[in-house]
Scaffold this active site. Structure first.
Site, PDB file in Angstrom:
ATOM      1  N   LYS A 129     -10.078 -10.113  -5.172  1.00 46.49           N
ATOM      2  CA  LYS A 129      -9.433  -9.181  -4.253  1.00 46.49           C
ATOM      3  C   LYS A 129      -8.460  -8.312  -5.037  1.00 46.49           C
ATOM      4  CE  LYS A 129      -9.771 -11.620   0.149  1.00 46.49           C
ATOM      5  NZ  LYS A 129     -10.331 -10.500   0.921  1.00 46.49           N
ATOM      6  N   LYS A 237     -20.098 -11.330   8.472  1.00 46.12           N
ATOM      7  CA  LYS A 237     -19.206 -12.396   8.921  1.00 46.12           C
ATOM      8  C   LYS A 237     -19.555 -12.661  10.372  1.00 46.12           C
ATOM      9  CE  LYS A 237     -15.425 -11.153   5.820  1.00 46.12           C
ATOM     10  NZ  LYS A 237     -14.119 -10.475   5.677  1.00 46.12           N
TER      11      LYS A 237
END
Length: 328
Positions: A129, A237
């Site tokens: 990230k 997701k």
């Protein structure tokens, strides 16, 4: 985050006493499209509908996390209430699902230490990230990784979480390109369709859509999004993009257009993670998935899920230890 609110749904059939299916309605406050004040009312209504209609009950498509939980619980009940939603080679312990190692945002030194830990643990695909520290520091970190591990030794995925702006995104992506990056998720914030389409068209690094998919519910809207932006990948997701049936539609539409995909968990407990992992196993995925093990939680539900090296496995001899809960 120091805690995460979640809901569980349990479905039983009076004709089969003692057997029930359980699913996690994994609401993600601040990110889920169904994060609304009347969430518990919607959940109660879905439970009432299932009680009235039975196993063929319709779960509303405008409530992603509730649909995710209800689909999980119904699949569990249909398969005997043993937490085996999509039984197969993975649930028999015959294969592992390859996963990426996730490196959370932090200081340069802390992120570097975490990377070393993941590599020592056996990971050959790392998701980093970015956007949490200065971009030049992140470039330095990535350069350090590549000095030690070539692209053929270590796959490196980036997740910008929308931290770039439309004006600086392509410049940043060109700076990252020499480091053999597999892909970058959501370089700019969702909802900027034209800018994202231009980035996907010109980026030297394959772009994956993530948050862009949240709240895009009907088939027509999904097609319009994929055809207008033309990403190289999409990230599914299930608890955030419509549940399992919707995720399968996303995957099919992507494949028709030559767009790759992989699935990612979204801080679910092992109830939700188990459902996503079994679904991935049924989809015969080959590339590393973004499936965490919930080790962030000090009170996660004990389950047969096991992380061994860079693989997520299901131990057929493992035991589920579901906590006592007061059901509404």
């Amino acid at each position: 985050m120091t805690d995460k609110e979640t809901y569980f749904i349990r479905i039983s059939d009076e004709r089969r006493p003692g057997i029930y299916g359980i699913g996690e309605c994994a609401l993600f406050r601040g990110l889920s499209a169904d994060d609304t004040p009347d969430y518990e009312d919607m959940l109660a209504q879905v439970c009432a509908d299932i009680s009235r209609q039975g196993l063929t009950a319709f779960v509303p498509s405008d409530s992603s996390s509730i649909r995710f939980g209800a689909e999980s619980a119904l699949a569990d009940l249909r398969n005997g209430g043993r937490r085996l939603l999509w039984p197969g080679r993975w649930t028999r312990g015959e294969i592992a699902i390859p996963i990426n190692g996730l490196i959370w945002m932090g200081s340069h030194d802390r992120m570097l230490a975490r990377i070393d830990e993941k590599i020592e643990a056996g990971f050959r695909c790392i998701k980093l990230k970015i956007g949490g520290i200065r971009f030049d520091e992140e470039l330095n970190l990535i350069n350090h990784i590549r000095e030690r591990y070539a692209p053929e030794e270590l796959e490196l995925r980036l997740d910008a979480n929308g931290s770039f702006t439309p004006s600086d995104a392509l410049c940043n992506l060109r700076a990252l390109a020499p480091y053999g990056i597999h892909s970058i998720e959501q370089p700019i914030k969702a909802g900027q369709t034209e800018a994202m389409a231009e980035i996907c068209r010109k980026s030297p690094i394959p772009v994956a859509l993530d948050e862009e998919l949240i709240g895009c519910r009907d088939t027509k809207s999904k097609i319009a999004l994929l055809d207008s932006i033309k990403p190289q990948y999409i990230i599914l997701k299930p608890s955030l993009c419509g549940g399992f049936a919707a995720s399968e539609e996303w995957a099919a539409l992507a494949c028709e257009r030559g767009i790759g995909w992989w699935a990612t968990s979204a801080l679910e407990s092992d109830i939700g993670l188990n459902a996503i992992a079994q679904w991935c196993g049924s989809m015969n995925t080959k590339i590393p998935q973004g499936l965490g093990t919930g080790r962030l939680y000090v009170n996660n539900i004990a389950s047969p899920l096991r992380q061994i090296g860079d693989g997520l496995r299901y131990d057929p001899e493992g035991v589920w230890e579901l906590p006592e809960m007061e059901w509404k």
